[in-house]
Write a protein that holds these residues in place. Structure first.
Motif, short mmCIF file in Angstrom:
data_model
loop_
_atom_site.label_atom_id
_atom_site.label_comp_id
_atom_site.label_asym_id
_atom_site.label_seq_id
_atom_site.Cartn_x
_atom_site.Cartn_y
_atom_site.Cartn_z
N UNK A 33 1.33 -0.80 -0.18
CA UNK A 33 -0.04 0.52 0.21
C UNK A 33 0.71 1.08 0.44
N UNK A 34 0.27 1.51 -0.98
CA UNK A 34 1.46 3.44 -1.36
C UNK A 34 0.12 4.51 -0.98
N UNK A 87 2.25 7.81 3.70
CA UNK A 87 3.00 6.64 3.88
C UNK A 87 3.36 5.20 3.14
N UNK A 88 4.09 4.15 2.98
CA UNK A 88 3.96 2.35 3.00
C UNK A 88 3.34 1.99 3.71
N UNK A 89 2.93 0.87 3.79
CA UNK A 89 3.14 -0.10 3.79
C UNK A 89 3.67 -2.10 3.24
N UNK A 90 4.08 -2.81 3.69
CA UNK A 90 5.22 -3.46 3.39
C UNK A 90 3.90 -5.38 3.49
N UNK A 91 4.61 -5.99 2.27
CA UNK A 91 3.80 -6.74 2.95
C UNK A 91 4.30 -7.46 4.04
N UNK A 95 -0.32 -2.50 -4.73
CA UNK A 95 0.26 -3.47 -5.62
C UNK A 95 0.37 -2.68 -6.52
N UNK A 96 0.54 -1.22 -6.84
CA UNK A 96 1.41 -0.64 -7.54
C UNK A 96 0.34 -0.58 -9.10
N UNK A 124 -0.71 -7.62 4.79
CA UNK A 124 -0.69 -6.40 5.04
C UNK A 124 -1.44 -5.90 5.97
N UNK A 125 -1.36 -5.60 7.01
CA UNK A 125 -3.00 -4.92 7.83
C UNK A 125 -2.26 -3.78 8.35
#
Lengths: 315, 252
Positions: free
Chosen positions: A13-14, A33-37, A72-73, A193-194
């Motif tokens: 998520x970005x 902000x970003x969230x990674x796997x 996811x882009x 990711x949550x």
């Protein structure tokens, strides 16, 4: 402006410069902000900070005034169907068609997404422990059961990102604990990711690996939960209950690297390095100071939250 | 495409899984039953055959009026119930565009309305056959089917309007109220204003196409083709508003 291109494939998520204005007033203001796997991230903020608005924009329920959300882009703005297929969500309370059974409700969402098999429905209902209640009508469900069915529907299409807005709202303590365990299990088992918002800070603390604090629609800070500094050098606060605080203070002031923060008749708070605690205890004991309690004074997420947001001001 | 048929199945199930689903059909059965009984007892003049009975009863001025009312009740709920239950949030976070979701809702509202038209028509013929057992009267199958078509057109127009009101107001009650009220008041309004030629552009002056078979044309100079064009324009307008608003709306 940040560019919305994604270089890191593990970013699920970005948010880039996400903004929502209603009547000229910015509800969410340039949030990025970003969230990674595999990350479980908490979104915190006082009432009216824009948590729910942010989450609704991420899932496309509310249009954004500016900025973008990529999942996811894929942009939720320009490529909604491609982006949203990776998202499962519960926005506030999970609601179902009350006159249908739990199974019929899940079938509704199965038909809306390509590639969800009957076996997947079975798998998901087992994961949330609902297999025995599935043929009852939803109107006979308790709130806890509806929450579980809510998670089941969110997981149905094997999302890479879960968006949970106040998932423990209205649950009793047992339900909250259960919910937390489901989420942890899901994050581990399915590697997703949550992003979760809750006003129960202790909840967030127990559930998340990172928190993002927003206030008045703006990003305030992010913080990792869990140990970051090496524990040996870490300066911690210790509260001591002793027989005679004045005597103890005199002893402590003779020692190095210990700072006395406050003293009452039988209790004192000091700041000390982790590795010096045994020396302190031995020193006090040999000087005849009676020690009744030694406790660490922990700054909770709540204290920190209050400091960051200046209390729960209503904007 | 497979996906879209899934949406249609979903919408149909949302209607048919309700306990109230069969009530509409049951009402039609009861009403046509009562009519058949009354005609059998009274045997009024001018009605001499199954087709006379069937053609007369499915007219908008007779039992046919029930069909659009029942159809409007369902169409009003199509979108508004999703708001009421809160399920709109789950519905719109799927890999389906809002346009497709709304299209499936509209199509099923129309399908449901047509199912009521067909049910009423079949019941009318069956009830007529029980009372008259065939017989010879003035009505032809052409009369019957054109009345049925008028009923269908009338129902579709009001279903479309109610559907739009439901999206605009998000309120089931408001949509039902406005839908049924305009059905009641529409023809009265046209009657009062019939001397102004502008009236012919009113939606309500054109909703009942059966007038062109009975020569009771509401405003002078109107033709069947004119009315069809006007209805198409209104339906297109209602649908554009519906889709535009539904696409843009924030679900708060």
């Amino acid at each position: 402006m940040k560019t919305a291109k994604i270089s890191n494939p593990s970013i699920v998520l970005q948010l880039s410069g996400l903004t929502k204005k209603i009547g000229g007033k910015a509800i969410v203001d340039g949030l990025s902000f970003d969230i990674a796997k595999g990350e479980v991230v908490g979104l915190l903020g006082p009432n009216g900070a824009g948590k729910t608005t942010t989450m609704r924009m991420i899932v496309g329920l509310i249009g954004m005034t500016d900025g973008d959300v990529h999942i996811c882009g894929q942009s939720i703005r320009t490529n909604f169907e491609q982006a949203i297929r990776h998202v499962g969500g519960i926005i506030e309370n999970p609601e179902f068609y009350p006159y249908m059974t739990g199974y019929d409700n899940l079938k509704q969402y199965q038909r809306m997404t390509e590639g969800v098999t009957d076996a997947r429905i079975e798998e998901v209902t087992k994961l949330v422990g609902m297999q025995d209640a599935l043929d009852k009508r939803v109107k006979a469900y308790s709130l806890g059961m509806r929450q579980r069915l809510g998670i089941a529907q969110a997981l149905l299409h094997e999302p890479k990102l879960l968006i949970l807005d106040e998932p423990t709202n209205g649950l009793d303590p047992a339900g909250i604990k259960e919910m937390r365990e489901y989420l942890k299990r899901i994050a581990e088992a399915e590697g997703i990711a949550i992003l979760v918002s809750s006003h129960l800070l202790s909840e967030i603390e127990l559930m998340c690996s990172r928190v993002i604090v927003i206030q008045e629609g703006k990003y305030v800070t992010a913080r990792s939960l869990g140990e970051t500094e090496s524990p040996k050098q870490k300066i911690i606060s210790i509260s001591l209950q002793v027989g005679d605080a004045a005597h103890a203070q005199a002893v402590i002031e003779g020692m190095e690297g210990i700072e006395v923060v406050s003293v009452t008749a039988s209790r004192m708070t000091i700041q000390i390095q982790h590795e010096k605690i045994p020396g302190l205890v031995a020193g006090l004991a040999t000087q005849g100071v009676e020690i009744y309690r030694i406790e660490e004074v922990r700054e909770t997420l709540e204290d920190e939250f209050m400091k960051l947001t200046g209390g729960n001001r209503i904007a | 495409m497979r996906n879209f048929s899934g949406l249609l199945v979903n919408e149909w199930l949302k209607l048919s899984k309700k306990k109230s689903f069969f009530v509409a059909y049951a009402i039609l059965v009861v009403v046509f039953g009562i009519l058949a009984f009354a005609f059998y007892k009274l045997s009024p003049d001018g009605l001499d055959s199954t087709l006379d009975f069937a053609t007369g009863t499915i007219m908008l001025q007779a039992a046919g009026q029930l069909v659009p009312v029942l159809a409007v009740l369902a169409a009003a709920g199509s979108v508004t119930q999703e708001y009421r239950y809160g399920t709109i949030k789950f519905l719109l976070i799927r890999a389906q565009s809002r346009h497709k979701i709304l299209a499936s809702k509209y199509i099923i509202s129309i399908v449901y309305a047509l199912s009521l038209v067909v049910t009423a028509a079949v019941l009318a013929v069956v009830a007529g056959y029980i009372v008259y057992g065939g017989g010879s009267g003035d009505s032809t199958w052409t009369d019957f089917f054109s009345n049925m078509a008028s009923l269908a057109v009338y129902s579709i127009v009001f279903v479309t309007m109610t559907f739009m009101v439901g999206i605009l107001t998000k309120s089931n009650g408001a949509a039902i109220g406005i839908g049924i009220f305009s059905m009641m008041i529409g023809s009265l309004l046209v009657m009062l204003l019939s001397r102004y030629s502008i009236t012919k552009y009113l939606l309500f002056a054109n909703t009942d196409l059966s007038v062109y078979r009975s020569d009771a044309i509401p405003v002078e100079g109107m033709t069947l083709a004119f009315s069809i064009v006007i209805l198409l324009v209104y339906v297109a307008l209602f649908l554009s508003v519906s889709f535009a608003v539904f696409k843009k709306r924030d679900i708060a």
